[in-house]
Write an enzyme that holds these catalytic residues in place. Sequence first.
Site, PDB file in Angstrom:
ATOM      1  N   LYS A 222       0.861  -1.171  -0.088  1.00 46.67           N
ATOM      2  CA  LYS A 222       0.130   0.100   0.092  1.00 46.67           C
ATOM      3  C   LYS A 222       0.853   1.219   0.049  1.00 46.67           C
ATOM      4  O   LYS A 222       0.362   2.233  -0.779  1.00 46.67           O
ATOM      5  CB  LYS A 222      -0.555   0.095   1.239  1.00 46.67           C
ATOM      6  CG  LYS A 222      -2.256  -0.353   1.042  1.00 46.67           C
ATOM      7  CD  LYS A 222      -2.921   0.141   2.289  1.00 46.67           C
ATOM      8  CE  LYS A 222      -2.988  -0.440   3.737  1.00 46.67           C
ATOM      9  NZ  LYS A 222      -4.076  -0.670   4.435  1.00 46.67           N
ATOM     10  N   ARG A 223       1.943   1.194   1.013  1.00 44.58           N
ATOM     11  CA  ARG A 223       2.830   2.336   0.871  1.00 44.58           C
ATOM     12  C   ARG A 223       3.702   2.569  -0.410  1.00 44.58           C
ATOM     13  O   ARG A 223       3.587   3.703  -0.932  1.00 44.58           O
ATOM     14  CB  ARG A 223       3.774   2.022   2.058  1.00 44.58           C
ATOM     15  CG  ARG A 223       3.016   2.577   3.548  1.00 44.58           C
ATOM     16  CD  ARG A 223       3.973   2.352   4.460  1.00 44.58           C
ATOM     17  NE  ARG A 223       4.672   0.962   4.503  1.00 44.58           N
ATOM     18  CZ  ARG A 223       5.974   0.375   4.142  1.00 44.58           C
ATOM     19  NH1 ARG A 223       6.545   1.363   3.790  1.00 44.58           N
ATOM     20  NH2 ARG A 223       5.946  -0.618   4.008  1.00 44.58           N
TER      21      ARG A 223
END
Length: 455
Positions: A222-223
Amino acid sequence: MSAPPDPAARVRFAPSPTGFLHVGSARTALFNWIYARSVGGKMLLRIEDTDEARNRPELVDLIYDLLSWLRIDWDEEPVFQSQRRERHRTAVESLLGSGAAYLCDADNQPVAGTTLRPGLAARFRMPAGRTVTFADVVRGEVSFASDDLEDFVVWRSAGAATFLLANAVDDVDMGVTHAIRGEDLLSGVPKVVLLLEALGVEAPTYAHLPLLVNASRKKLSKRRDDVSLGDYRARGYLPEAMANHLALLGWGPADDTEIRPMAEIIEQFRLTDVNRAPAFFDTKKLEHFNGVYIRSLSTTEYLRRSGPWLGEAAPWPAERMRPDVLEALAPVVQEKVRTLGDIGRYVDWLFLAEPPIDDESWRKAMSAPAAPAVLDDAISTYAEADWTPEAAHAAALALAERHGLKLGKAQAPIRVALTGRTVGPPLFESMVLLDRHEVLRRLRVARHRLAAQRT
Ligand code: GLU
């Protein structure tokens, strides 16, 4: 040749509605759907909504919406795991009754009894000295020793089943024949096999799809990575391109023709051909696929699909947009864009009161020694030239020659003065879509600005 039919096959997509829909989940949904459609079985949906703290009902709608966007349909009503608590409780009590599970208190100490009650958890009693084997369609034969596994929790003291129990019991009750899902869930299978055996029921066949990785071969995160399916939709990826790309993450057609209609993918797909090597979620390739799919649309369809990016989200005031200008330019824009969302960058200068000047483009084009003279010449040339793309082109060729420049070099300050950027749609086709008066005005504004900069 199509896969052998198996009308009794039942597969499911079982998302937890706790956030956006991850592209990895979309791949799982798609592979289940392709499998079901390829063998003539059923595609089911189960919403694993038991995490009350993180669950959001609107995320369930988003899941339906995004699956439909990808053209994934499902059979039967979706099953909501949160409505099956009593069934989970019964399953745990049956494990307690047969001695396959035991109660324990807050300090993890065993407590006598076979009935669940507040404050008590239940653990599965791991049998000693067992070797259990199961065949994963993708991973092959997997063997494990029960002695390596701990007594795991099946019921929490807060009063709800754990993921493993609910997930396993629901699969059985829904008659799931093949659990096709992400590799991250593989490690739980040994426990599930023993759990279902203790309940006297058969586990489905498992197929664990390979991990998705990014360009540096790291698990998608996600990051670091763009992993939200909804974000890709918002940026103007076509569902056909996205689905085609997702279908190749762990599987490939025998003839290596990657871009092809979903009907052909369904025709060729075999679950047994899915490979276990990590699959590269290649955003460049996806972008390329998207461009190919965009160019395969009729221009009318291209414009229709671009509608959301031309409406309220557009950077120009609605009343300044001219459909005739848009239609005239659409075929050349369609050749160049990679996403539907790109359209704005190609046409905004036609509808904005002033061209959106890109500083880097301005610096590049206007720092040329000939730039002021070229602009002066363009102002007089385009005051006279016929207002057609051919005449505008011929006038620019003559202008370039007068200044001893190649056409590209002579064109750059003119393009930036009119469009704000060094790259864009073909200049002569598009500049005549503005009226002559506006073209001359923009050339003069740029000339003044340049003079102001140089003094
Ligand atoms: N709900 C689980 C998840 O979203 C999937 C469980 C499964 O497919 O078995 O990770």
